[in-house]
Design an enzyme around this catalytic site. Structure first.
Site: not given
Ligand code: MOS
Length: 749
Positions: A713, A716
Site C-alpha cells: 500500500g 497511508e
C-alpha cells in the site's frame, strides 16, 4: 504466462484525467435525475438528552416542502446485529440508526430531514424546525472523559482480528527494565481531533422503483452500502444498486454507511420521489466521523549507547457514548524497533460526540507521532544522531511475531533520504542553525503501514476486436485506481493500455473490497492480474487441438503474451494475435468472472511498508510562525505500478501530515460539545502557500511474498511520521519540545 511488461512501472497519465478536467466525470451529486427532490437535515444543538418536542408546523407550511420527517413519522429501520457489521464499523456499540428515537447522543446529530422541491427551499424550511430538549449536559470534554477511560470491549473478544490491537500487550519485563535503565525517557503527547474535509461533500441520491432502490453515493465501498441498506430496509441485496464511479476525495470519511445515506433512502420512500441529500460543510463535521483526539505516554529505557531495552506505550483515544471506535494506535511500538521488552495499554474515553472514524493512516499515524517524537527525545538524551539511533535499533525481523519481513528497505530509505536532504549539514545543537530572522530546524522520523490484501472478484472479457474489458466493484477515491488497474490488466493480458477498458464503482459489478487501508492495488490489482492470466489460459485452450494454430500443443508456461499476440517463448515468430484465435473459433469474446484470494506464502511473513521523512522547518524567532521549507521522503512499498500517481499520493499524504502537524484541529465547545470551527475558514488545512518543496520518491523493492504483483500500500504510509518529523525539526530549530499537535505559534511563545 509470461507477458510483456510495457505498462507497469511507467508514469502513465490518468486514464480518467480527461473526463475529470473536462467535467465529464460524474460525481454523486451531479447525476441528472428526473423529478428529483432535495433533502436538508436538521441537527441537534445539545450534546446529550432527549428531543422533547419537534415543532415542524412552520417548516411544513414553507414553500415547496413535500415532507418533514422526524422520529415520529419516519419508517422503522432494522438495526444491525453485531455479526452483520462490516469490518469498517466498530465491533461494539449501536450504530446510529437515524430518525428512529428521540435520544440525543451528540451535538450535531440528525433529528429531522426536510424534503422540498429545491435545495434552497429545503434548507430554508429546515431552519424553521424548532426542537425543545431535555438537556442532560453529557460528557463534553476529553479531559472529563479521560479519567474514566476503559479498555475496549472488543479486547475481550478473541475471535476478532481487531481485538488484537486493543488487548494489553507485554513481552519480556518492561517494568523491571525501566527501573534499572541507564537512560530513561518518559513523555506524554497529545493530538487534536482532525476532520477529513474532502473537497467533495458527502451526498446520496436515493431513487426507488417499486421494491428496488438505486443510490448514487459518495462511498469508498459500493458493496458495503448495498448490503447495509438492504439490511436496514429488510430488502434483498439484489434489489439495491449503488453507483459511485467518481469520488472527490474521502480519506476514510466514506468507508462506513453514515446516517445521511439511510435518511436519503428513507425520505425518498416517504415522498415517493427521488431525494438528493448533500451535506453542508458544517454537517460534514458531525454526520460522518473524524480522527479521534488522543493522549499517549511513551516510556523508553535504553543503554547509554542508545540500545533500546524497553518500550512502554499507553494510549487513550476518544470515542462516542454509543460506539467503540478503536484503532491501531499502539501497534508500531510493538514492532518498530528491536527491543526485548515492550508493553502497550489501550484505553477508550467516551464522550458525547459522534463516533470517530478511520482517517488517513488511522492508528499508525497517531501512534507514530508519539513514538517517533520519543525516539528523538532519546537521541537528544544519549547524544546520538537520530538516524544512527534508529539504525542501532533496527528490527531485522518482526519483534512482535518473530516472523521475517516479506521485504523491508527502511535502511535504504534512511540513507537515501538523508543523503538527498543533506542531513550531514545538521549541527545537532538546537537553535544552532539560523538564517537572519529564521531559526532553521532539521528533523526526521520513520513511517510504516501494513501491507494487506483481501479477496476480490474480477470480470474479464477478451474480445475478437482486440480489446479487453475488465470490471469489478472497486472504488477510486482519487489515488488513480482506474489508471493502475488498466496498466496491470494490460500487462497481464499482453495488450497495449489503449486496448483495455477498466470499469469500477457499481455494485452490479463483481465484488471488491473497500478502498481503505491502502490495499486496493494489493487486493484488486492482484486479482486483476490473476484473473487476466486465467482468461489468457482460456484463449490458449482454444489452440490446443487446433491444427491451424501455430500454437497447437503449447502449454501455458511455454507461451508469451505481448502486443495482443500469443507466441512461443522458444520461438517468438511462432504465434498469432489473440483476436485471430477468437475469430477462427467463431467467438466474439472470451469471458471469465473469478475470485482471487490471498494465498502463497504471505502468511509466513510480516508484510509492511516502511519509509522515512526528513523535514526542514523555518521558525520566525519572534512570532513563532513555522514554515515547512523542505520535505525529503523515501518510501519503500514494494513494486510501484505507476510512479506518477504514486508520487501524487505521497505528496498528498505528506501535505496531510503537515496539516496535522501545524494546522488541523477540531475544536469542541466545552459547554455543549458543539464543534465551533465546522467550516474551512476556521478549520485550517494546508493551502499552496503552506507547501514548499516536497521530494517524495520510492525505494525499489522486489517482494515475491506479499502478493502476486509485489505491490504494497502507498497512500497511508506517506502521512505516517510526518507530524513527528516536523515536531522534531521544531525542537531542533527552537530547543522547545512541543508534545502536542497541531504545533501552533502560541505553543512556541
Ligand atoms: Mo483509509 S483512512 O482506510 O480510507
Amino acid at each position: 504466462m509470461i507477458t510483456s511488461q510495457q505498462a507497469v512501472g511507467k508514469p502513465l497519465d490518468r486514464v480518467d484525467g480527461r473526463l475529470k478536467v473536462t467535467g465529464q466525470a460524474r460525481y454523486a451529486a451531479e447525476w441528472p435525475i428526473e423529478n428529483v427532490t432535495y433533502g436538508a437535515l436538521v441537527l441537534s444543538t445539545v450534546a446529550s438528552g432527549r428531543a422533547k418536542s419537534i415543532d415542524v408546523r412552520a417548516a411544513e407550511r414553507a414553500p415547496g416542502v413535500l415532507a418533514v420527517i422526524t422520529h415520529h413519522n419516519a419508517m422503522r429501520l432494522r438495526s444491525l446485529e453485531q455479526k452483520q457489521r462490516p469490518g469498517v464499523d466498530p465491533d461494539f456499540g449501536e450504530p446510529l440508526s437515524p430518525l428512529q428515537d428521540d435520544i440525543v447522543r451528540y451535538n450535531g446529530q440528525p433529528l429531522a430531514v426536510v424534503v422540498a422541491d429545491t435545495f434552497e427551499r429545503a434548507r430554508y424550511a429546515a431552519s424553521l424546525v424548532r426542537v425543545e430538549y431535555h438537556d442532560e449536559g453529557g460528557i463534553t470534554t476529553f479531559a472529563q472523559a479521560v479519567p474514566h477511560a476503559q479498555a475496549p470491549l472488543e479486547a475481550g473478544d478473541s475471535n476478532k482480528k481487531k481485538a488484537q490491537r486493543s488487548k494489553d500487550y507485554r513481552r519480556g519485563d518492561p517494568n523491571a527494565e525501566q527501573s534499572k535503565a541507564e537512560v530513561r525517557i518518559e513523555a506524554t503527547y497529545s493530538m487534536a481531533a482532525n476532520h477529513h474535509n474532502p473537497m467533495e461533500p458527502h451526498v446520496t441520491i436515493a431513487m426507488w422503483d417499486g421494491p428496488r432502490l438505486t443510490l448514487y453515493d459518495k462511498t469508498q465501498w459500493v458493496d458495503n452500502v448495498r448490503e447495509q441498506i438492504a439490511l436496514a430496509f429488510a430488502m434483498k441485496t439484489e434489489d439495491v444498486r449503488v453507483i459511485s464511479p467518481f469520488v472527490g476525495g474521502a480519506f476514510g470519511s466514506a468507508l462506513r454507511v453514515w446516517p445521511h445515506v439511510l435518511i436519503s433512502a428513507l425520505a425518498a420512500r416517504h415522498v415517493g420521489r427521488p431525494v438528493k441529500l448533500v451535506l453542508t460543510r458544517a454537517q460534514e463535521f458531525t454526520v460522518p466521523g473524524y480522527r479521534p483526539q488522543n493522549v499517549q505516554t511513551v516510556s523508553l529505557a535504553a543503554t547509554r549507547d542508545g540500545k533500546l531495552t524497553s518500550i512502554e506505550h499507553k494510549g487513550t483515544n476518544q470515542t462516542s457514548t454509543y460506539e467503540e471506535y478503536t484503532e491501531s494506535l499502539l501497534d508500531p511500538s510493538r514492532f518498530m524497533y528491536a527491543c526485548p521488552n515492550a508493553a502497550t495499554i489501550y484505553r477508550l474515553a467516551r464522550m458525547n460526540v459522534n463516533t470517530p472514524a478511520s482517517m488517513r493512516g488511522p492508528g499508525e499515524v497517531s501512534g507514530m507521532f508519539a513514538l517517533e517524537s520519543a525516539i528523538d527525545e532519546l537521541a537528544v538524551a544519549v547524544g546520538i544522531d537520530p538516524v544512527v539511533l534508529r539504525l542501532r535499533n533496527h528490527a531485522d525481523d518482526d519483534p512482535e511475531t518473530g516472523k521475517p519481513w516479506s521485504s523491508k528497505s527502511l535502511k535504504e530509505c534512511y540513507r537515501d533520504a538523508a543523503e538527498q536532504f543533506g542531513w550531514s549539514r545538521r549541527n545537532p545543537q538546537p537553535r544552532s542553525m539560523r538564517e537572519g530572522h529564521e531559526l532553521i530546524g532539521y528533523g526526521m522520523a520513520s513511517a510504516t503501514w501494513p501491507a494487506m490484501r483481501q479477496p476480490a472478484t474480477i470480470y474479464v472479457q477478451l474480445r475478437s476486436d482486440g480489446n479487453a474489458v475488465v470490471r469489478t466493484a472497486a472504488s477510486d477515491i482519487g489515488p488513480g485506481t482506474y489508471t493502475v488497474m488498466t496498466q496491470i490488466a494490460a500487462d497481464a493480458l499482453g495488450l497495449p493500455v489503449g486496448r483495455v477498458n477498466f470499469d469500477l464503482g457499481d455494485s452490479s459489478l463483481p465484488k471488491a473490497p473497500v478502498q481503505g487501508g491502502s490495499m486496493t492495488v494489493a487486493s484488486v490489482g492482484s486479482a486483476v492480474y490473476e484473473v487476466c492470466q486465467a482468461a489468457l489460459a482460456k484463449v490458449l485452450e482454444l489452440t490446443h487441438g487446433d491444427e491451424r494454430s501455430p500454437l497447437k500443443g503449447a502449454t501455458f508456461d511455454q507461451t508469451v503474451a505481448g502486443d495482443g499476440r500469443l507466441f512461443l517463448k522458444s520461438d517468438p515468430s511462432r504465434g498469432e494475435p489473440i483476436a485471430e484465435i477468437l475469430k477462427r473459433h467463431g467467438r466474439q469474446s472470451i469471458e471469465l468472472t473469478q475470485e482471487s484470494k490471498p494465498g502463497g506464502d504471505a502468511k509466513k511473513y510480516t508484510t509492511r511498508s516502511f519509509g522515512a521523512h526528513f523535514v526542514e522547518v523555518r521558525v520566525d524567532a519572534d512570532l513563532g510562525a513555522i514554515r515547512v521549507a523542505r520535505v525529503v521522503s523515501r518510501l519503500a512499498a514494494g513494486r510501484i505500478i505507476n510512479p506518477k500517481t504514486a508520487g501524487s499520493q505521497a505528496i498528498g499524504g505528506i501535505v496531510g501530515g503537515i496539516g496535522m502537524a501545524l494546522l488541523e484541529e477540531t475544536v469542541w465547545d466545552e459547554r455543549n460539545a458543539r464543534i465551533v470551527n465546522a467550516n474551512l475558514a476556521d478549520y485550517h488545512v494546508p493551502v499552496h502557500a503552506d507547501i514548499r518543496h516536497i521530494d517524495a520518491r520510492y525505494v525499489e523493492e522486489h517482494d515475491t511474498h506479499v502478493n502476486p504483483i509485489g505491490a504494497k500500500g502507498l497512500a497511508e504510509l506517506s502521512i505516517v511520521g510526518v507530524a513527528a518529523a516536523v515536531a522534531n525539526a521544531v525542537y531542533h530549530a527552537t530547543g522547545k519540545r512541543i508534545r502536542e499537535v497541531p504545533i501552533t505559534p502560541d505553543k512556541l511563545l
